[in-house]
Design a protein around this motif. Sequence first.
Motif, PDB file in Angstrom:
ATOM      1  N   TYR A   1      -6.362   8.314   7.988  1.00 11.56           N
ATOM      2  CA  TYR A   1      -6.328   9.080   7.007  1.00 11.56           C
ATOM      3  C   TYR A   1      -6.976  10.543   7.357  1.00 11.56           C
ATOM      4  O   TYR A   1      -7.649  10.372   8.081  1.00 11.56           O
ATOM      5  CB  TYR A   1      -6.858   8.536   5.470  1.00 11.56           C
ATOM      6  CG  TYR A   1      -5.849   7.327   5.033  1.00 11.56           C
ATOM      7  CD1 TYR A   1      -5.080   7.729   3.947  1.00 11.56           C
ATOM      8  CD2 TYR A   1      -5.853   6.274   5.767  1.00 11.56           C
ATOM      9  CE1 TYR A   1      -4.203   6.733   3.435  1.00 11.56           C
ATOM     10  CE2 TYR A   1      -4.997   5.148   5.034  1.00 11.56           C
ATOM     11  CZ  TYR A   1      -4.316   5.429   4.114  1.00 11.56           C
ATOM     12  OH  TYR A   1      -3.230   4.399   3.604  1.00 11.56           O
TER      13      TYR A   1
ATOM     14  N   ASN B   1       0.857  -1.140   0.029  1.00 10.43           N
ATOM     15  CA  ASN B   1      -0.048   0.043   0.060  1.00 10.43           C
ATOM     16  C   ASN B   1       0.895   1.189   0.016  1.00 10.43           C
ATOM     17  O   ASN B   1       0.377   2.192  -0.574  1.00 10.43           O
ATOM     18  CB  ASN B   1      -1.088   0.088   1.312  1.00 10.43           C
ATOM     19  CG  ASN B   1      -2.077  -0.829   1.004  1.00 10.43           C
ATOM     20  OD1 ASN B   1      -2.280  -1.426  -0.102  1.00 10.43           O
ATOM     21  ND2 ASN B   1      -2.712  -1.310   2.174  1.00 10.43           N
ATOM     22  N   ILE B   2       1.940   1.349   0.828  1.00  8.14           N
ATOM     23  CA  ILE B   2       2.789   2.392   0.794  1.00  8.14           C
ATOM     24  C   ILE B   2       3.543   2.607  -0.490  1.00  8.14           C
ATOM     25  O   ILE B   2       3.463   3.805  -0.858  1.00  8.14           O
ATOM     26  CB  ILE B   2       3.863   2.141   1.921  1.00  8.14           C
ATOM     27  CG1 ILE B   2       3.198   2.273   3.484  1.00  8.14           C
ATOM     28  CG2 ILE B   2       4.970   3.352   1.617  1.00  8.14           C
ATOM     29  CD1 ILE B   2       4.301   1.776   4.285  1.00  8.14           C
ATOM     30  N   LYS B   3       3.766   1.664  -1.231  1.00  7.78           N
ATOM     31  CA  LYS B   3       4.381   1.844  -2.422  1.00  7.78           C
ATOM     32  C   LYS B   3       3.466   2.073  -3.264  1.00  7.78           C
ATOM     33  O   LYS B   3       3.912   3.165  -4.552  1.00  7.78           O
ATOM     34  CB  LYS B   3       5.323   0.341  -2.927  1.00  7.78           C
ATOM     35  CG  LYS B   3       6.275  -0.035  -2.243  1.00  7.78           C
ATOM     36  CD  LYS B   3       6.881  -1.147  -2.825  1.00  7.78           C
ATOM     37  CE  LYS B   3       8.284  -1.642  -2.167  1.00  7.78           C
ATOM     38  NZ  LYS B   3       9.000  -2.658  -2.867  1.00  7.78           N
ATOM     39  N   HIS B   4       2.272   1.486  -3.346  1.00 12.40           N
ATOM     40  CA  HIS B   4       1.269   2.069  -4.265  1.00 12.40           C
ATOM     41  C   HIS B   4       0.824   3.606  -4.187  1.00 12.40           C
ATOM     42  O   HIS B   4       0.551   4.256  -5.277  1.00 12.40           O
ATOM     43  CB  HIS B   4       0.073   1.293  -4.106  1.00 12.40           C
ATOM     44  CG  HIS B   4      -1.174   1.534  -4.862  1.00 12.40           C
ATOM     45  ND1 HIS B   4      -2.268   2.500  -4.665  1.00 12.40           N
ATOM     46  CD2 HIS B   4      -1.771   1.248  -6.501  1.00 12.40           C
ATOM     47  CE1 HIS B   4      -3.205   2.658  -5.467  1.00 12.40           C
ATOM     48  NE2 HIS B   4      -2.670   1.873  -6.447  1.00 12.40           N
ATOM     49  N   ASP B   5       0.759   4.173  -2.949  1.00 16.75           N
ATOM     50  CA  ASP B   5       0.477   5.423  -2.720  1.00 16.75           C
ATOM     51  C   ASP B   5       1.796   6.460  -2.890  1.00 16.75           C
ATOM     52  O   ASP B   5       1.462   7.467  -3.310  1.00 16.75           O
ATOM     53  CB  ASP B   5      -0.154   5.582  -1.310  1.00 16.75           C
ATOM     54  CG  ASP B   5      -1.393   4.951  -0.963  1.00 16.75           C
ATOM     55  OD1 ASP B   5      -2.111   4.640  -1.903  1.00 16.75           O
ATOM     56  OD2 ASP B   5      -1.707   4.784   0.187  1.00 16.75           O
TER      57      ASP B   5
ATOM     58  N   ASN C   1      -3.181   3.817   9.790  1.00 13.41           N
ATOM     59  CA  ASN C   1      -4.376   3.739   8.881  1.00 13.41           C
ATOM     60  C   ASN C   1      -5.347   4.881   9.006  1.00 13.41           C
ATOM     61  O   ASN C   1      -6.563   4.792   8.702  1.00 13.41           O
ATOM     62  CB  ASN C   1      -5.088   2.390   9.355  1.00 13.41           C
ATOM     63  CG  ASN C   1      -4.156   1.246   8.813  1.00 13.41           C
ATOM     64  OD1 ASN C   1      -4.068   1.195   7.527  1.00 13.41           O
ATOM     65  ND2 ASN C   1      -4.075   0.204   9.565  1.00 13.41           N
TER      66      ASN C   1
ATOM     67  N   ARG D   1       1.317  12.929   3.810  1.00 14.94           N
ATOM     68  CA  ARG D   1       0.070  12.721   4.450  1.00 14.94           C
ATOM     69  C   ARG D   1       0.070  12.983   5.919  1.00 14.94           C
ATOM     70  O   ARG D   1      -0.522  13.550   6.460  1.00 14.94           O
ATOM     71  CB  ARG D   1      -0.240  11.284   4.269  1.00 14.94           C
ATOM     72  CG  ARG D   1      -1.662  10.989   4.777  1.00 14.94           C
ATOM     73  CD  ARG D   1      -2.163   9.860   4.191  1.00 14.94           C
ATOM     74  NE  ARG D   1      -1.519   8.492   4.357  1.00 14.94           N
ATOM     75  CZ  ARG D   1      -1.490   7.748   5.531  1.00 14.94           C
ATOM     76  NH1 ARG D   1      -2.544   7.994   6.610  1.00 14.94           N
ATOM     77  NH2 ARG D   1      -1.128   6.769   5.727  1.00 14.94           N
TER      78      ARG D   1
ATOM     79  N   ASN E   1       4.619  10.514  -0.608  1.00 16.88           N
ATOM     80  CA  ASN E   1       3.110  10.812  -0.384  1.00 16.88           C
ATOM     81  C   ASN E   1       2.849  10.471   1.086  1.00 16.88           C
ATOM     82  O   ASN E   1       2.035  11.073   1.900  1.00 16.88           O
ATOM     83  CB  ASN E   1       2.074  10.270  -1.334  1.00 16.88           C
ATOM     84  CG  ASN E   1       2.070  10.859  -2.769  1.00 16.88           C
ATOM     85  OD1 ASN E   1       2.619  12.001  -2.765  1.00 16.88           O
ATOM     86  ND2 ASN E   1       1.783  10.016  -3.739  1.00 16.88           N
ATOM     87  N   ARG E   2       3.286   9.378   1.441  1.00 12.43           N
ATOM     88  CA  ARG E   2       3.181   8.588   2.756  1.00 12.43           C
ATOM     89  C   ARG E   2       3.678   9.829   3.879  1.00 12.43           C
ATOM     90  O   ARG E   2       2.980  10.317   4.967  1.00 12.43           O
ATOM     91  CB  ARG E   2       3.889   7.562   3.224  1.00 12.43           C
ATOM     92  CG  ARG E   2       3.795   6.883   4.529  1.00 12.43           C
ATOM     93  CD  ARG E   2       2.717   6.081   4.689  1.00 12.43           C
ATOM     94  NE  ARG E   2       2.580   5.224   5.737  1.00 12.43           N
ATOM     95  CZ  ARG E   2       2.040   4.622   6.093  1.00 12.43           C
ATOM     96  NH1 ARG E   2       0.862   4.150   5.314  1.00 12.43           N
ATOM     97  NH2 ARG E   2       1.785   3.806   7.463  1.00 12.43           N
TER      98      ARG E   2
END
Length: 361
Positions: free
Chosen positions: A341, A253-257, A339, A265, A261-262
Amino acid sequence: MSDFPKLFIPGPTHVSGDVLEKLSMPQIGHRTPEISELIDFIITGLQEILYTKNHIYLVSHAATGLWEMGTKNSVEKGVLHAVNGAFSSKWALSSKLNGFNLQIVESNWGDRVDVDDVDKYLSSGKFDVFAMVHNETSTGAMSNLSDISNLLKNKYPDVLWLVDAVSSMAGVKIEVDKLGIDFLLSSTQKAWGLPAGFSICSVSDRILKKSESIKNKGYFLDLHTYEKYFLKSQTPTTPSIPHMFGLKYVIENIKHDGIENRWNRHIDMANYVREWTLGHGQTFFTNQNALSYTLTCIDNVRNWDINKINDSLLSKGFRMDRGYGKYKGKAFRIPHMGNIYMSDLKEYLMNFDEVLCHLKY
């Protein structure tokens, strides 16, 4: 509404349903090609997220054990502990109970580690290890790793650097190799957004070399026990395989986002909570120059009845933090990591505002 409230405490943090599903994957053998493939994926992902080529060990117990892994494998002359809150204090206690020669460089709770004070203590030449907590969960105080890195590189290059990143790893950008951190540790129940009971550490070649000369480390926390199995893409003992499946999913998920960006955020959420805090006439328990990106500790200067707010939020399906230890009720913390957001944060603070309105604050 779930029978269990959504967690808005600084750990364990909220674990989303999709992550929980990954914890129920079928078991695989811990001495099989399947586990090695899983571990290889996790290690490569962690090295990318931590900006390091260091070896990464996956540990199936609380990060508290990694405090002792770090010191048992590094301290010969003495260890200097920076203490600025509850968890850095407990790490120093751990070293005391292990019989190490130690000293404490102390800052007020809510302040970050002072690089000039560290310099004064290290100049004595009595220490071969410096240990600190990057992000004090008890107070929301985040120290400046770059300043410490510059000090150690320029004046004390032989001092090994141990860093507890329990509430910052995966929520704050930590460039391990650039900084020169020898031992970085964390657990999974905070910014990783996984259940408690699993930990991660990054280990430099320097501390591995130092460990070779240290005797009486035992077996369970000896770095070379882990290194032997790291080289085989395994773990010394049967690991918590559900945590590994969950960690693999979080890394994906971190790589996808996007890794950057992590970090952004978490910064955006921190800024949102800070604005909310000041907008409600409250202030920060934490020194302005040490505000964390993963949790905000609020000084309850308006004397809100935290217990009543907590009860009302529970009825709405949220579990709030009411402050740590002796500051319970006097200060409280809002987490914004893992988790959680922006949409979750806004929902929580909207319900918090409704409670405040009902209680006529």
